[in-house]
Scaffold this active site. Structure first.
Site, short mmCIF file in Angstrom:
data_model
loop_
_atom_site.label_atom_id
_atom_site.label_comp_id
_atom_site.label_asym_id
_atom_site.label_seq_id
_atom_site.Cartn_x
_atom_site.Cartn_y
_atom_site.Cartn_z
CG HIS A 138 48.35 -30.57 -23.57
ND1 HIS A 138 48.02 -31.18 -22.38
CD2 HIS A 138 47.68 -29.39 -23.60
CE1 HIS A 138 47.18 -30.40 -21.72
NE2 HIS A 138 46.97 -29.31 -22.42
CG ASP A 175 47.83 -25.41 -18.42
OD1 ASP A 175 48.25 -24.47 -19.10
OD2 ASP A 175 46.79 -26.05 -18.71
CG HIS A 177 43.93 -27.91 -20.17
ND1 HIS A 177 44.14 -26.58 -20.43
CD2 HIS A 177 42.64 -28.18 -20.49
CE1 HIS A 177 43.01 -26.04 -20.90
NE2 HIS A 177 42.10 -26.99 -20.93
CG ASP A 256 44.98 -22.85 -18.74
OD1 ASP A 256 45.66 -23.06 -17.72
OD2 ASP A 256 45.10 -23.53 -19.77
#
Length: 317
Positions: A138, A175, A177, A256
């Site tokens: 990120h 991931d 995200h 995740d």
């Protein structure tokens, strides 16, 4: 089953896993999901399952500022240095925290992925896994966010392009995200393809609508399961990667999207992480001389993280 790979010269250990004690000393707020126990539990699990009998642990050394500044602005690096506390922990935003040793941990995490790149380019390894924290995908060129301080995989991608026999790199990010930071840093580098699958709409809601040949954004609605995930990867990633023909594949391995993860709402299982890793290895064997360097990103249910990472590592081998 022992993880022993064969090589033209005979039999050798499965692969290297880069990690470092400093990763445990990246401190976050009480109750924070990205906690030191993630790495402790993962490494203990790999040890119990016999993975560490065959996969040799290695420690990276620090990388230089020039490697960081290829991906991040000087202002960002200075902000992190200025923000690091001399005591306790401080929030950079509601999600992202720094303790007294956090910047060192982030530098070593990026160095681990760069060291893995050096290993596979030199031919001493075919595949490398980096058991690191904090995660990185990120972190944008000029900002820390989403638990991430420095973008390890983007730093390593740009480092790879400095090597004489690496002309094209792929970053594949599964991931839950979106890998906004990797997109931000790499979008203007056509030699780097970034493929990112993610729950949508969901955090971070940034840079997920870019339409460029080297950016493959793969949004998945909440509740998506194995069939949805595999169909999306098969139709959107595999052809794009074949067209790109990367000399090296880097993996942002976030676990995740597992159905047990507390932070998200996708319904993947260990077998799905095994499957996508097998697809990545197949592409690498065809175009990249088998070279894959993977680094840990998300995954916040300890058992799901450990079992999923094990499935990923076994498929890498």
């Amino acid at each position: 089953m022992p993880l022993v790979a064969t090589h033209s010269s005979g039999i050798f250990h499965a692969m290297h896993i880069y990690t470092h004690p400093e990763f445990i000393h990246h401190d976050v707020a009480e109750g924070h999901p990205e906690r030191p126990d993630r790495l402790r539990h993962l490494l203990d699990h790999l040890d119990r399952e016999g993975i560490l009998d065959d996969c040799q642990l290695r420690e990276p050394s620090d990388l230089n500022d020039a490697q960081i500044l290829a991906a991040h602005t000087a202002e960002h690096l200075e902000f992190l240095r200025r923000s690091e506390p001399t005591d306790g922990i401080v929030p950079l935003d509601p999600d992202t925290w720094m303790g007294t040793r956090s910047l060192n941990a982030a530098r070593l995490a990026a160095s681990a992925v760069c060291s893995g790149v050096d290993d596979v380019v030199a031919g001493t390894e075919q595949r490398v896994f980096c058991a690191v924290r904090p995660p990185g995908h990120h972190a944008e060129a000029n900002s820390a966010m989403g638990f991430c301080l420095l973008n390890s995989v983007a730093i390593a991608a740009l480092h790879a392009l400095e090597q004489t026999n690496i002309d094209r790199v792929a970053i594949v990010d599964f991931d839950v995200h979106h890998g906004n930071g990797s997109v931000d840093i790499c979008k203007d580098h056509p030699q780097i393809m970034v493929c990112s699958s993610f729950q949508h709409p969901y955090y971070p809601n940034r840079l997920d609508d870019i339409e460029q040949p080297n950016i493959v954004n793969t949004p998945l609605p909440a509740g998506s399961g194995s069939d949805d995930f595999r169909r999306a990867i098969s139709t959107q990633w595999l052809g794009a990667l074949e067209q790109h023909q990367p000399d090296l594949i880097l993996v942002s391995a976030g676990f995740d999207a597992h159905q047990l993860d507390p932070l998200a709402a996708l319904n993947l299982q260990e077998q799905d992480f095994q499957w996508i890793t097998q697809q990545i290895v197949s592409i690498a064997n065809r175009y990249s001389q088998g070279r894959v360097v993977s680094t840990l990103e998300g995954g916040y249910d300890l058992e799901a993280l450990a079992r999923s990472a094990q499935a990923h590592i076994e498929a890498l081998v």
